[in-house]
Write a protein that holds these residues in place. Structure first.
Motif, PDB file in Angstrom:
ATOM      1  N   ARG A 191      -2.679   8.360   7.946  1.00 56.68           N
ATOM      2  CA  ARG A 191      -3.793   7.990   7.068  1.00 56.68           C
ATOM      3  C   ARG A 191      -3.365   7.872   5.606  1.00 56.68           C
ATOM      4  NH1 ARG A 191      -9.021  11.515   9.283  1.00 56.68           N
ATOM      5  NH2 ARG A 191      -9.033  10.632  11.393  1.00 56.68           N
ATOM      6  N   TRP A 192      -2.587   8.830   5.137  1.00 51.60           N
ATOM      7  CA  TRP A 192      -2.217   8.874   3.725  1.00 51.60           C
ATOM      8  C   TRP A 192      -0.858   8.238   3.447  1.00 51.60           C
ATOM      9  CZ3 TRP A 192      -3.153  14.859   2.990  1.00 51.60           C
ATOM     10  CH2 TRP A 192      -4.518  15.136   3.153  1.00 51.60           C
ATOM     11  N   GLY A 193      -0.010   8.153   4.458  1.00 55.98           N
ATOM     12  CA  GLY A 193       1.391   7.842   4.260  1.00 55.98           C
ATOM     13  C   GLY A 193       2.201   9.125   4.380  1.00 55.98           C
ATOM     14  N   PRO A 201       2.636  11.924   0.789  1.00 57.89           N
ATOM     15  CA  PRO A 201       1.664  12.960   0.412  1.00 57.89           C
ATOM     16  C   PRO A 201       1.568  14.091   1.430  1.00 57.89           C
ATOM     17  CG  PRO A 201       0.732  10.764   0.119  1.00 57.89           C
ATOM     18  CD  PRO A 201       2.001  10.588   0.872  1.00 57.89           C
ATOM     19  N   ALA A 202       1.581  13.741   2.725  1.00 52.48           N
ATOM     20  CA  ALA A 202       1.496  14.773   3.752  1.00 52.48           C
ATOM     21  C   ALA A 202       2.707  15.698   3.691  1.00 52.48           C
ATOM     22  CB  ALA A 202       1.395  14.123   5.140  1.00 52.48           C
ATOM     23  N   LEU A 251      -2.369  12.974   9.400  1.00 52.40           N
ATOM     24  CA  LEU A 251      -2.551  12.737   7.971  1.00 52.40           C
ATOM     25  C   LEU A 251      -1.493  11.774   7.429  1.00 52.40           C
ATOM     26  CD1 LEU A 251      -3.467  16.332   6.725  1.00 52.40           C
ATOM     27  CD2 LEU A 251      -4.985  14.382   7.096  1.00 52.40           C
ATOM     28  N   LYS A 290       0.407   3.802   1.581  1.00 60.08           N
ATOM     29  CA  LYS A 290       0.419   4.401   2.911  1.00 60.08           C
ATOM     30  C   LYS A 290       1.517   3.824   3.783  1.00 60.08           C
ATOM     31  CE  LYS A 290      -4.533   5.409   3.063  1.00 60.08           C
ATOM     32  NZ  LYS A 290      -5.769   5.234   3.840  1.00 60.08           N
ATOM     33  N   SER A 302       0.842  -1.193   0.000  1.00 55.91           N
ATOM     34  CA  SER A 302       0.000   0.000   0.000  1.00 55.91           C
ATOM     35  C   SER A 302       0.875   1.240   0.000  1.00 55.91           C
ATOM     36  CB  SER A 302      -0.879   0.014   1.247  1.00 55.91           C
ATOM     37  OG  SER A 302      -1.452   1.287   1.433  1.00 55.91           O
ATOM     38  N   TRP A 333      -0.467  17.224  10.481  1.00 53.44           N
ATOM     39  CA  TRP A 333       0.237  16.498   9.429  1.00 53.44           C
ATOM     40  C   TRP A 333       0.655  15.110   9.894  1.00 53.44           C
ATOM     41  CZ3 TRP A 333      -0.587  18.308   4.872  1.00 53.44           C
ATOM     42  CH2 TRP A 333      -0.684  19.688   4.642  1.00 53.44           C
TER      43      TRP A 333
END
Length: 450
Positions: A305-307, A310-311, A302, A227, A225, A299
């Motif tokens: 959640r996003w990895g 991206p944050a 985030l 993330k 994934s 951040w």
């Protein structure tokens, strides 16, 4: 019946409350040390008025401090991996407090360079690398949040210590301010050592988020994934430095730190020269600290959640582009709006680095690998702090410095878009062997395109 080796091993318990005790202590230490560090800009005008030193000459001390701090990080990381983060942390605190005490007695600019630039830089280095290493070992789950919290000490520290330092200078003197900070370092860090532990296993705990006797999932061919990076073999330092990702992270850290070092060191004198009172100017830096504190938490969540990638990209884009706001700013309201938007972006710039290192390279040589990347980070802080003062001395304006910060921030974001996990040499060899085994009989396996 359990085997003899299994029976001889103590059963590890789930880490619950004590992981958060470690995190709370690391946050408070980060608040203290970062607060003292970021308050350097408050000393710039008083030192210039008393000794007649230029902004560039004083800023060079900060640059030297960050340079020595970074060069020491590599050795500190290796010592922490070998002898334990706790011991290295304690020695660093003693040296850092001594350096601040000696700085209070300076009368020549070379005293500032020696005591603050060199000695404080040596003492400061263990207080960052060891904290990040401890939190990385104690947390397996919610690592983004944990790193966000410990790094949010930077924001909390600047928001608390900027007005405190300004008060101490006005009420007493800049010398007394340094003496008080030295005593605070010695008292607080000595107390922190009593609570900190290098590894949860030293206390019979598993890292937070790991379950007792958790079965390992079956290996599948499914791609990892975005993330979370699939866990592979732990890397040695020599293996890590031969990967492109190590140097990408180092360059990112350099450019990112150059971007935020410039306003962190020079926004207070710029605000004063724009007509704000010293107290109001110090409050701008304090506001940056408050909003960066919130940004690090935001951040960090985030990143879970996003990895982290991206944050991180979004945060550094915001940090860099907001430097446009500061160009030509003179009204107090505009300074505080800058503090809000820039502080949120700046807050997301630091926590992901430890997440990248742990995800990409594991924990075996975490301190040495993270310390190596921190060398470039401190070079960026050193370059930003010094170049901001130099550009002001040469041009009589801070606008060239703000533009340099803008460019560094945007470059950081674009380089970060290329980040991807490295493949361990052992995994590459294994994949090549499996490819040869699975190839049809008589078929020729080639690594080059047909």
């Amino acid at each position: 019946m359990a085997s003899g080796s299994e029976a001889s091993q103590p059963r590890l318990r789930k880490a619950s409350y004590y992981a958060w005790v470690i995190l709370a202590v690391c946050f408070l230490v980060s608040t203290l040390i970062a607060g003292i560090n970021t308050s350097f800009g408050v000393f710039l005008v008083p030192l210039s008025r008393e000794f007649g030193w230029s902004a560039g000459a004083i800023s060079f001390a900060y640059s030297l401090f960050m340079l020595v701090n970074g060069l020491s990080a590599f050795g500190v990381g290796r010592l922490g991996d070998k002898y334990g983060s706790r011991l290295v942390f304690f020695i660093g605190g003693l040296v850092f407090g001594l350096a601040l005490l000696l700085t209070s007695h300076m009368t020549e600019v070379w005293h500032l360079y020696l005591w603050y630039g060199v000695l404080a830089g040596i003492g400061r280095s263990p207080l960052n690398v060891t904290l990040v290493a401890m939190v990385s070992r104690w947390f397996s789950k919610a690592r983004g949040l944990a790193m966000g919290i410990v790094n949010s000490g930077t924001g909390a520290g600047s928001s608390l210590f900027t007005p405190l330092t300004n008060y101490l200078i006005v009420a007493f003197s800049w010398q007394d301010a340094y003496i008080i900070m030295a005593v605070m370092v010695w008292v607080f860090l000595t107390a922190a050592v009593l609570l900190l532990r290098d590894d949860p296993r030293d206390m019979g705990y598993l890292p937070y988020g790991e379950e007792e006797d958790r079965p390992q999932p079956a290996r599948t061919v499914k791609a990892p994934s975005p993330k979370r990076v699939a866990k592979g073999p732990d890397w040695e330092l020599g293996e890590a430095v031969r990967t492109l990702q190590f140097w990408e992270l180092a360059i990112l850290h350099f450019c990112c730190c150059m971007c935020h070092a410039i306003p962190l060191v020079h926004v207070v004198p710029y605000a004063i020269r724009s007509g704000l009172s010293p107290a109001t100017a110090a409050s701008v830096l304090a506001a940056i600290g408050v909003f960066s504190f919130l940004g690090r938490i935001m951040w960090g969540i985030l990143a879970d959640r996003w990895g982290p990638k991206p944050a991180y990209v979004l945060a550094v884009f915001q940090q860099g582009l907001m430097m446009l706001w500061l160009i030509g700013t003179s009204h107090p309201l505009m300074f505080f709006l800058f503090a809000f938007f820039w502080g949120i972006g700046y807050g997301g710039a630091m926590p992901p680095y430890a997440l990248f290192v742990k995800d990409y390279y594991g924990l075996k040589s975490f301190g040495a690998i993270y310390g190596g990347i921190m060398v470039l980070a401190s070079l960026g802080m050193a370059a930003g702090g010094y170049l901001g003062g130099l550009l002001y001395d040469l041009s009589g304006s801070y606008q060239p410095a703000w533009i340099l910060s803008l460019v560094a921030g945007v470059v950081t974001a674009f380089v970060a878009l290329d980040l991807a996990p490295p493949i361990h040499p052992r995994q590459r060899r294994q994949a090549e062997m499996e490819g040869e085994i699975s190839a049809p009989a008589g078929a020729k396996v080639s690594s080059s395109p047909a």
